[in-house]
Design a protein around this motif. Structure first.
Motif, mmCIF file in Angstrom:
data_model
loop_
_atom_site.group_PDB
_atom_site.id
_atom_site.type_symbol
_atom_site.label_atom_id
_atom_site.label_comp_id
_atom_site.label_asym_id
_atom_site.label_seq_id
_atom_site.Cartn_x
_atom_site.Cartn_y
_atom_site.Cartn_z
ATOM 1 N N GLY A 30 70.118 14.275 39.863
ATOM 2 C CA GLY A 30 70.511 13.879 38.520
ATOM 3 C C GLY A 30 71.454 12.692 38.532
ATOM 4 O O GLY A 30 71.357 11.794 37.689
ATOM 5 N N MET A 31 72.389 12.677 39.479
ATOM 6 C CA MET A 31 73.291 11.528 39.588
ATOM 7 C C MET A 31 72.515 10.260 39.931
ATOM 8 O O MET A 31 72.814 9.166 39.451
ATOM 9 C CB MET A 31 74.345 11.791 40.673
ATOM 10 N N VAL A 32 71.487 10.442 40.755
ATOM 11 C CA VAL A 32 70.659 9.294 41.133
ATOM 12 C C VAL A 32 69.901 8.750 39.923
ATOM 13 O O VAL A 32 69.869 7.542 39.675
ATOM 14 C CB VAL A 32 69.671 9.688 42.255
ATOM 15 N N VAL A 33 69.298 9.642 39.134
ATOM 16 C CA VAL A 33 68.521 9.174 37.983
ATOM 17 C C VAL A 33 69.431 8.603 36.904
ATOM 18 O O VAL A 33 69.069 7.636 36.213
ATOM 19 C CB VAL A 33 67.616 10.302 37.428
ATOM 20 N N ALA A 34 70.640 9.163 36.753
ATOM 21 C CA ALA A 34 71.590 8.621 35.784
ATOM 22 C C ALA A 34 72.024 7.215 36.184
ATOM 23 O O ALA A 34 72.065 6.299 35.352
ATOM 24 C CB ALA A 34 72.804 9.539 35.660
ATOM 25 N N ALA A 35 72.345 7.043 37.466
ATOM 26 C CA ALA A 35 72.807 5.745 37.940
ATOM 27 C C ALA A 35 71.706 4.692 37.852
ATOM 28 O O ALA A 35 71.945 3.545 37.475
ATOM 29 C CB ALA A 35 73.294 5.871 39.385
ATOM 30 N N THR A 36 70.488 5.096 38.210
ATOM 31 C CA THR A 36 69.379 4.145 38.186
ATOM 32 C C THR A 36 68.975 3.810 36.755
ATOM 33 O O THR A 36 68.684 2.655 36.424
ATOM 34 C CB THR A 36 68.161 4.724 38.929
ATOM 35 N N GLY A 37 68.961 4.823 35.887
ATOM 36 C CA GLY A 37 68.463 4.630 34.533
ATOM 37 C C GLY A 37 69.373 3.817 33.653
ATOM 38 O O GLY A 37 68.910 3.105 32.758
ATOM 39 N N VAL A 38 70.684 3.899 33.875
ATOM 40 C CA VAL A 38 71.621 3.144 33.051
ATOM 41 C C VAL A 38 71.897 1.812 33.731
ATOM 42 O O VAL A 38 72.700 1.722 34.658
ATOM 43 C CB VAL A 38 72.936 3.917 32.837
ATOM 44 N N GLY A 39 71.206 0.793 33.281
ATOM 45 C CA GLY A 39 71.412 -0.546 33.807
ATOM 46 C C GLY A 39 72.280 -1.366 32.873
ATOM 47 O O GLY A 39 72.719 -0.904 31.814
ATOM 48 N N ALA A 40 72.511 -2.612 33.261
ATOM 49 C CA ALA A 40 73.329 -3.495 32.441
ATOM 50 C C ALA A 40 72.726 -3.667 31.046
ATOM 51 O O ALA A 40 73.438 -3.739 30.044
ATOM 52 C CB ALA A 40 73.466 -4.849 33.134
ATOM 53 N N GLY A 41 71.392 -3.722 30.974
ATOM 54 C CA GLY A 41 70.738 -3.902 29.683
ATOM 55 C C GLY A 41 71.019 -2.758 28.726
ATOM 56 O O GLY A 41 71.191 -2.967 27.514
ATOM 57 N N ASP A 42 71.078 -1.516 29.243
ATOM 58 C CA ASP A 42 71.393 -0.358 28.399
ATOM 59 C C ASP A 42 72.809 -0.458 27.853
ATOM 60 O O ASP A 42 73.058 -0.163 26.679
ATOM 61 C CB ASP A 42 71.247 0.938 29.202
ATOM 62 N N LEU A 43 73.745 -0.866 28.713
ATOM 63 C CA LEU A 43 75.121 -0.985 28.265
ATOM 64 C C LEU A 43 75.274 -2.080 27.223
ATOM 65 O O LEU A 43 76.014 -1.915 26.243
ATOM 66 C CB LEU A 43 76.038 -1.263 29.465
ATOM 67 N N VAL A 44 74.564 -3.188 27.400
ATOM 68 C CA VAL A 44 74.638 -4.270 26.422
ATOM 69 C C VAL A 44 74.049 -3.832 25.085
ATOM 70 O O VAL A 44 74.606 -4.112 24.019
ATOM 71 C CB VAL A 44 73.914 -5.538 26.941
ATOM 72 N N ALA A 45 72.909 -3.138 25.131
ATOM 73 C CA ALA A 45 72.277 -2.671 23.886
ATOM 74 C C ALA A 45 73.211 -1.757 23.111
ATOM 75 O O ALA A 45 73.346 -1.867 21.882
ATOM 76 C CB ALA A 45 70.967 -1.945 24.206
ATOM 77 N N THR A 46 73.897 -0.856 23.813
ATOM 78 C CA THR A 46 74.833 0.046 23.153
ATOM 79 C C THR A 46 76.056 -0.715 22.655
ATOM 80 O O THR A 46 76.573 -0.459 21.559
ATOM 81 C CB THR A 46 75.271 1.159 24.120
ATOM 82 N N LEU A 47 76.515 -1.663 23.454
ATOM 83 C CA LEU A 47 77.655 -2.496 23.069
ATOM 84 C C LEU A 47 77.351 -3.274 21.793
ATOM 85 O O LEU A 47 78.174 -3.331 20.863
ATOM 86 C CB LEU A 47 77.968 -3.455 24.218
ATOM 87 N N ILE A 48 76.154 -3.852 21.723
ATOM 88 C CA ILE A 48 75.767 -4.623 20.542
ATOM 89 C C ILE A 48 75.605 -3.713 19.324
ATOM 90 O O ILE A 48 75.962 -4.091 18.198
ATOM 91 C CB ILE A 48 74.470 -5.414 20.823
ATOM 92 N N ALA A 49 75.096 -2.502 19.545
ATOM 93 C CA ALA A 49 74.991 -1.551 18.437
ATOM 94 C C ALA A 49 76.371 -1.249 17.873
ATOM 95 O O ALA A 49 76.556 -1.174 16.653
ATOM 96 C CB ALA A 49 74.310 -0.268 18.909
ATOM 97 N N GLY A 50 77.347 -1.065 18.754
ATOM 98 C CA GLY A 50 78.711 -0.844 18.285
ATOM 99 C C GLY A 50 79.287 -2.053 17.592
ATOM 100 O O GLY A 50 79.991 -1.941 16.584
ATOM 101 N N ALA A 51 78.970 -3.245 18.115
ATOM 102 C CA ALA A 51 79.475 -4.477 17.508
ATOM 103 C C ALA A 51 78.884 -4.705 16.125
ATOM 104 O O ALA A 51 79.567 -5.180 15.207
ATOM 105 C CB ALA A 51 79.158 -5.663 18.421
ATOM 106 N N ASN A 52 77.602 -4.373 15.962
ATOM 107 C CA ASN A 52 76.928 -4.631 14.683
ATOM 108 C C ASN A 52 77.181 -3.549 13.641
ATOM 109 O O ASN A 52 77.309 -3.845 12.446
ATOM 110 C CB ASN A 52 75.425 -4.764 14.914
ATOM 111 N N PHE A 53 77.244 -2.302 14.078
ATOM 112 C CA PHE A 53 77.267 -1.192 13.120
ATOM 113 C C PHE A 53 78.465 -0.259 13.270
ATOM 114 O O PHE A 53 78.516 0.777 12.613
ATOM 115 C CB PHE A 53 75.977 -0.356 13.260
#
Length: 439
Positions: A30-53
């Protein structure tokens, strides 16, 4: 049984006896899939969602984690309940699955290799700007990833990934606390409300679908087997492991949404989409909280990107090795045991795909990305998650799965929601492609 190895000892990772109850000390894939699945693009998408809304879409980020829990659990359950790998299941649905996966693996791997290397290089160049150019940092990251996965088996790989997850966790939680979130507004953000803006539905669906992993969700079952979990005695452990993984993912994305809401939304600051948005965030953090905080963030950015790189280098190579073994007519009854014994990690197909992920993409780093190939990459990538969700729904409700382990109402509901969600996002992705420039 197919000979997919190199003649080396095949007892390095034997299947281990299942414990009587689930325990935290067993978690790992699970730690492996969490680390692999959350890339920089995921963090940016969430960051932008927070910035916009602001906090409005916090519920969507949480829902995205729940959707991915259902997909990863279904993939792990198939492996443990049947003793067969996911590709064996796909192959039983028809030859079309082999064609889809084969084309996907070749095209996706070629383009993703360059993207992963570039993403890992960006924070290194920001930390050490005078050492070498971005392209050469990217090459170095790819080669380090290649050597690490080539010469290490799953046990070492898991330990390194878990350590890097620890770095990611500390950095993101620190930032989430550092920006002093408004907990009242955050709690209100758990209510399913859509922003009052154009395309808010599609933006919300995109955030739900973008939280934590694509093909790595399918790789989870392979990591479960590689851990030595090969039968139903490990089912409770796998489910605990999976929930811990996406609870961790939830912490990552919620913390970044806090940063976007407090640091960017309140100041009406916009950042770029894609990995370069995190470099801009580093500059904003330096101005707001000082250079030490910015550098600390860049270390976390590197851990996020590099875990995605080595995770794909290992997990998708395992899948490709299984794919080629199946095409060569290998036995399927003990395929899970073959993964657990490390045979696939020593196979020519595993190492060949590692080389494919590393060396051909280096050309893209220096020559630019070929337009038509990027279009195909985008379409295939968008199509993979609906393919995964709907085929798992098919496999886990058929006679291919023992009756006890078939999907129940909750699992089926989540798989249907996931399938429909990703199908909508796939259609949108295809629709948004600049087809007029292709032909």
């Amino acid at each position: 049984m197919a000979d997919t190895g190199t003649g080396a000892d095949t007892t390095a990772f034997p299947a281990t006896p299942a414990p009587r109850k689930a325990s935290w000390r067993h978690i790992g894939p699970g730690m492996v899939v969490a680390a692999t699945g959350v890339g920089a693009g995921d963090l940016v998408a969430t960051l932008i969602a927070g910035a916009n809304f602001g906090y409005t879409l916090l519920w969507a980020a949480v829902l995205g984690c729940l959707v991915k829990i259902s997909l990863a659990e279904a993939a792990g359950r198939w492996h443990l309940a049947t003793g067969r790998t996911l590709f064996d299941g796909w192959a039983s649905l028809g030859r079309w699955t082999a064609w889809f996966f084969g084309v996907y693996a070749v095209v996706w791997g070629f383009v993703y290799g360059a993207a992963a290397m570039s993403s890992s290089a960006l924070p290194l160049q920001a930390l050490f700007p005078d050492v070498m150019d971005l392209e050469w940092w990217a090459v170095a990251c790819g080669l380090v990833g290649l050597v690490f996965v080539w010469f290490n088996r799953y046990a070492v790989f898991e330990k390194v990934m878990t350590a890097l997850v620890g770095v990611m966790f500390v950095v993101t939680v620190y930032l989430g606390i550092r920006v002093t979130p408004n907990l009242g507004e955050a709690l209100a953000g758990l209510l399913p409300v859509l922003p009052d803006e154009k395309d808010s539905v599609l933006n919300t669906l995109g955030l739900i679908g973008g939280v934590g992993g694509t093909i790595t969700l399918a790789a989870y079952g392979y990591w479960v087997n590689a851990k030595g979990w090969t039968d139903t005695g490990w089912m409770k452990v796998m489910r605990l492991d999976n929930r811990v993984a996406y609870a961790t993912t939830g912490v990552f994305v919620v913390a970044m949404l806090f940063v976007g809401a407090e640091l960017l939304h309140s100041a009406n600051v916009a950042i770029s989409s894609g990995d370069k948005g995190l470099i801009q965030l580093g500059d904003i953090l330096a101005a707001e909280y000082g250079t030490a905080t910015a550098k600390f963030f860049l270390v976390g950015f590197f851990a996020t990107s590099f875990t995605s790189l080595i995770g794909v280098w290992h997990g998708v190579s395992l899948m490709f090795a299984d794919f080629t073994a199946r095409q060569r007519g290998g036995a399927v009854s003990a395929r899970g045991e073959e993964v657990a014994e490390g045979r696939h990690e020593r196979s020519w197909a595993f190492r060949g795909y590692l080389l494919w992920l590393t060396f051909p993409p280096i050309m893209l780093l220096f020559q630019g990305e070929p337009f038509r190939l990027i279009i195909l990459y985008g379409v295939l990538g968008a199509a993979f998650l609906p393919f995964l969700a709907l085929t798992l729904l098919w496999l886990l409700n058929s006679g291919r799965t023992p009756a006890r382990w078939r999907s129940g109402v909750v699992s089926n509901s989540m798989l249907v929601i996931a399938g429909l969600l990703f199908l909508v996002l796939c259609v949108k992705q295809i629709w948004d492609q600049p087809w007029s420039d292709v032909f």
